[in-house]
Motif scaffolding. Structure first.
Motif: not given
Length: 337
Positions: A313-319
């Motif tokens: 979720e962390h990287m998905l949120a950045i993207n």
């Protein structure tokens, strides 16, 4: 009777037949406009001589007609219990047992090479849902004993990006990482950074969520990294890299975009921040800087594709903040034999 033939990667006719089946099968399942490896990119990867991995490609003939293709990848340095395989059946020849026969032959080849962990993947449009029920590749894997080990999301970013968005994200990130310096370049990783880059890159697969995949940590291999850079050049691809360095000059975060000169798209490869440097918005910082570099030097690129574990979720949120939108699901399967 079906005949499976390992092809010579320097036999252009055989590679063309193999690629035609691969591309047709992928587009039949994922949509006519889906991004696949180009013919030239695939050809050069098969031809690469490397001590890190052995790649094989196969054609399957039935009554003299080519009906399917297969691939097998055998790691030679790390994860030597594993093999990655793929089966592609020409759309007009499906549901005749060809895929099952090819899969069985590939599994036999993997076992003969001493491999006991088999992996593969399948993709389908995002709108079809994350379960993949009814998707040919998903159902084929299920029927043959391959368990879903990790679910990924492919996301697409349409370019160009609004400069104000990048400015806002850069300001937000810079307030948290004043002790770090960003450095960007195009092409090969600079010699002074290559060890730290290779170290981060080697840890990417086990630092990112792996679900139930049975993966061992990779070793740091600068020679293999340089070999892959040579391959990129042969494939008409170009790498864009950015790192964040701490006060001692050590690389604390990295990111890489690779542009295909054949299809005109960019592909997000690794992005990782060291454990001890996390919480400083370095992931966003290096991504923003790399996007600026890309837009400045490759303004014709109109899309960037990336894959992330669905639980990341962390990287998905950045993207999402950068403007990426989900476009496909990809399932990573595993079978112990």
């Amino acid at each position: 009777m079906l005949e499976l033939i390992r092809i010579d990667p320097f036999d252009d006719t055989a590679v063309d037949l193999w690629w035609d089946i691969y591309a047709a099968a992928e587009r039949a399942d994922r949509g006519a406009e889906t991004a696949v490896w180009t013919r030239g990119e695939s050809r050069h990867e098969l031809q690469q001589h490397t001590e890190a991995i052995e790649r094989r490609a196969y054609l399957a003939r039935f009554d003299g007609e080519v009906v399917a293709g297969g691939r097998l990848a055998l790691p030679l340095r790390d994860n030597r219990r594993t093999a990655s395989l793929g089966v592609h059946v020409a759309p007009d020849f499906r549901r005749r047992g060809s895929g099952t026969a090819v899969l069985s032959a590939l599994e036999d080849a993997a076992r003969s090479a001493g491999r006991s962990i088999l992996t593969s993947n399948a993709s389908w449009p995002y709108a079809a849902g994350d379960d993949g029920a009814g998707v040919p590749g998903r159902e084929f894997a299920r029927r043959h004993g391959y368990a879903l080990a990790l679910g990924d999301v492919q996301s697409r970013l349409r370019l160009p990006l609004d400069a104000e968005l990048l400015d806002d994200l850069e300001r937000e990130a810079s307030a948290r990482h004043s002790g770090y310096a960003l450095r960007s370049w195009i092409g090969s990783v600079p010699r002074t950074l290559v060890h730290d880059w290779a170290e981060l890159d080697a840890s990417l697969e086990t630092e990112a969520p792996v679900g139930d995949l049975d993966i061992e940590p990779a070793s740091v291999d600068i020679a293999a990294l340089r070999s892959d850079e040579t391959l990129l050049a042969r494939q008409n691809r170009r790498s864009y890299g950015t790192v964040a360095q701490d006060a001692a000059g050590r690389v604390a975060a990295y990111t890489q975009l690779v542009v295909s000169g054949d299809d005109g798209n960019a592909y997000q490869w690794g992005t990782l921040v060291r454990h001890e440097a996390r919480g400083n918005r370095l992931g966003m910082a290096v991504k923003v800087a790399n996007l600026r570099l890309l837009q400045q030097h490759a303004p014709v690129v109109r899309s960037i594709y990336t894959y992330n574990a669905g639980v990341n979720e962390h990287m998905l949120a950045i993207n999402r903040r950068l403007g990426f939108a989900p476009s496909e699901h990809m399932a990573e399967f595993q079978k112990h034999v």
